[in-house]
Design an enzyme around this catalytic site. Sequence first.
Site, PDB file in Angstrom:
ATOM      1  N   SER A   4       0.795  -1.234   0.000  1.00  0.00           N
ATOM      2  CA  SER A   4       0.000   0.000   0.000  1.00  0.00           C
ATOM      3  C   SER A   4       0.821   1.275   0.000  1.00  0.00           C
ATOM      4  O   SER A   4       0.381   2.284  -0.519  1.00  0.00           O
ATOM      5  CB  SER A   4      -0.942   0.001   1.201  1.00  0.00           C
ATOM      6  OG  SER A   4      -0.224  -0.222   2.404  1.00  0.00           O
ATOM      7  N   HIS A  29      -5.036  -3.794  -2.430  1.00  0.00           N
ATOM      8  CA  HIS A  29      -4.754  -2.726  -3.391  1.00  0.00           C
ATOM      9  C   HIS A  29      -4.655  -3.224  -4.831  1.00  0.00           C
ATOM     10  O   HIS A  29      -4.555  -2.420  -5.750  1.00  0.00           O
ATOM     11  CB  HIS A  29      -3.471  -1.989  -3.005  1.00  0.00           C
ATOM     12  CG  HIS A  29      -3.637  -1.193  -1.753  1.00  0.00           C
ATOM     13  ND1 HIS A  29      -4.023   0.129  -1.750  1.00  0.00           N
ATOM     14  CD2 HIS A  29      -3.510  -1.551  -0.458  1.00  0.00           C
ATOM     15  CE1 HIS A  29      -4.107   0.550  -0.498  1.00  0.00           C
ATOM     16  NE2 HIS A  29      -3.804  -0.443   0.316  1.00  0.00           N
ATOM     17  N   LYS A  47     -11.657  -0.201  -1.364  1.00  0.00           N
ATOM     18  CA  LYS A  47     -10.770   0.480  -2.303  1.00  0.00           C
ATOM     19  C   LYS A  47     -11.396   0.432  -3.704  1.00  0.00           C
ATOM     20  O   LYS A  47     -12.338   1.175  -3.947  1.00  0.00           O
ATOM     21  CB  LYS A  47      -9.374  -0.135  -2.202  1.00  0.00           C
ATOM     22  CG  LYS A  47      -8.900  -0.063  -0.715  1.00  0.00           C
ATOM     23  CD  LYS A  47      -7.491  -0.468  -0.496  1.00  0.00           C
ATOM     24  CE  LYS A  47      -7.204  -0.723   0.983  1.00  0.00           C
ATOM     25  NZ  LYS A  47      -7.370   0.438   1.861  1.00  0.00           N
TER      26      LYS A  47
HETATM   27  C1  LIG Z   1      -3.078  -4.283   2.638  1.00  0.00           C
HETATM   28  C2  LIG Z   1      -4.319  -3.879   3.357  1.00  0.00           C
HETATM   29  N1  LIG Z   1      -5.043  -4.815   3.988  1.00  0.00           N
HETATM   30  C3  LIG Z   1      -6.170  -4.497   4.639  1.00  0.00           C
HETATM   31  C4  LIG Z   1      -6.632  -3.203   4.694  1.00  0.00           C
HETATM   32  C5  LIG Z   1      -7.867  -2.916   5.490  1.00  0.00           C
HETATM   33  O1  LIG Z   1      -8.976  -2.775   4.691  1.00  0.00           O
HETATM   34  P1  LIG Z   1     -10.305  -2.063   5.223  1.00  0.00           P
HETATM   35  O2  LIG Z   1     -10.167  -0.618   4.908  1.00  0.00           O
HETATM   36  O3  LIG Z   1     -11.394  -2.723   4.491  1.00  0.00           O
HETATM   37  O4  LIG Z   1     -10.394  -2.311   6.695  1.00  0.00           O
HETATM   38  C6  LIG Z   1      -5.916  -2.198   4.027  1.00  0.00           C
HETATM   39  C7  LIG Z   1      -6.354  -0.794   3.976  1.00  0.00           C
HETATM   40  O5  LIG Z   1      -6.720  -0.147   4.851  1.00  0.00           O
HETATM   41  C8  LIG Z   1      -4.719  -2.545   3.362  1.00  0.00           C
HETATM   42  O6  LIG Z   1      -3.989  -1.602   2.761  1.00  0.00           O
END
Ligand SMILES: Cc1ncc(COP(=O)(O)O)c(C=O)c1O
Lengths: 90, 410
Positions: free
Chosen positions: B187, B216, B247
Amino acid sequence: MSAEPSDGASQDVRAAVLEVLQTFNKTGVTLQDGTRFTEDLNFDSLLVMEFIAALEDRLDISVPLNVLPDIETVGQLVVATEQIVREEHG
Amino acid sequence: MADLFDRFESLRARRDGLVGDGGHDPFQVEMDEVLSQTEAMIEGRRTILAGTNNYLGLTFAPESLKAAHDALDAAGTGTTGSRVANGTYSGHKALEHALCSFLGKEHAIVFSTGYLANLSVLSTLVGPDDYILMDADCHASIYDGVRMGDAQIIRFKHNDAADLDKRLARLAKKPGNKLIVIEGIYSMLGDKAPLDEIVAVKKKYDDVYLLSDEAHSLGVLGRYGRGLPEEVDLEDDVDFIVGTFSKSVGTVGGFCVSSHPQFDLLRLACRPYIFTASLPPSVVASAKTSLELVEKGGALRKRLMRNAERLHSGLSALGFTLGGDVSPVVAVVAPDVEIGVAFWRGLIDGGIYVNLALPPATPQNFTLLRCSLCAAHTTEQVDRIIEVFAEVADTLGMLPKQPKKKAALG
Ligand SMILES: Cc1ncc(COP(=O)(O)O)c(C=O)c1O
């Protein structure tokens, strides 16, 4: 985890731990078994991670993150590291 | 007497040092009005959003809006409870079926966020006699998930399959399952995992499973947007895929899919599934509809990548140091935190919103001006982002004398 000094343990591991740790020692404190990472060496979580990665490289071992919360002093780390070296290379 | 909040003293000091001068606080940005996928009013100024994760721009897709409206009217504003204690709605099941057919796996479980999906799966899939081998640059939700569980947690060097191999070799004699955890696109810097190398290492050993968090990369990579495993044609080698609807899918929610025959047992084991409320019908409906748009979104992906290339090459030509290869995340490396904050403020004053990312949440302790692109950005908007970057660098006296030459912002 015991805070006892590691009498029967290999001097190599102790020396390696101290050598790597010295490169992360910004306080100038003399490293002893009782030296504490947070209070005496001002380690924060980020520095802990960097130091552990360097130690893993130096000794060719994996230090599970699980052991870290129980380690407060240099002596405890030496004991834990000796055990990992025995398990992974012994 | 000690105040309860004294323990946050170092956080307070750090915050005040960074943003205590009354200037904009990068972590408290308020969007007074969202105008579109790519624009919002911030402090009375029309601002280009270059810091969302809205890669395909689906937050205002008419089909998804309609599906959400219909579900809202039909099934109400919320489920008021968890799937296990209070019941599953037909929409939840339909969404899980859609995920299975989209990603080509036998089973799917939907969670209330991606964060909760990682907490759920990583804290339960492996036990005290097992090992997690996670990429050191994994997201906070992965760190939190593995810490909630009982497995031994081992980190390998970021994107370094040889380091992973070494660590697995040392564990080979030990009983217990091993779960490798990676991300499709990371990310912060937007770099991809070397999935082919990781799969090759995985295959050398017994009892090794692979989980990829495609947060992502879902919607972004692969002809049909199924993420990195589709792009490199290794979908069958990834045992568990975690993803988020927050996302590319443009709403909120998380999921995990797998073809393991016993996968559904996780519903009875995962506390962040059992003890939290399920997603409301409107969210479920828009996620399902947007997933269809993701699958059909080849044109959106092309536009997204065109924007990414334009921004990447524009900033690179100006002399900025970028964190990774061309990807919808374009991370500009600032020389230090102070300059990072000043630069971020210059951008927001110039009508450009990006993310400021600081250590320890960043790889290699970078201070990052993290830009992310959207398929809906126009060429003019991308050019405007580049222009404001140049202006701010100029004001702060930091553009290198020689354009084209790669150098830090200093
Ligand atoms: C790699 C990764 N996993 C999980 C998440 C968590 O996702 P969520 O926003 O649905 O809680 C994110 C982003 O916040 C992320 O970048």
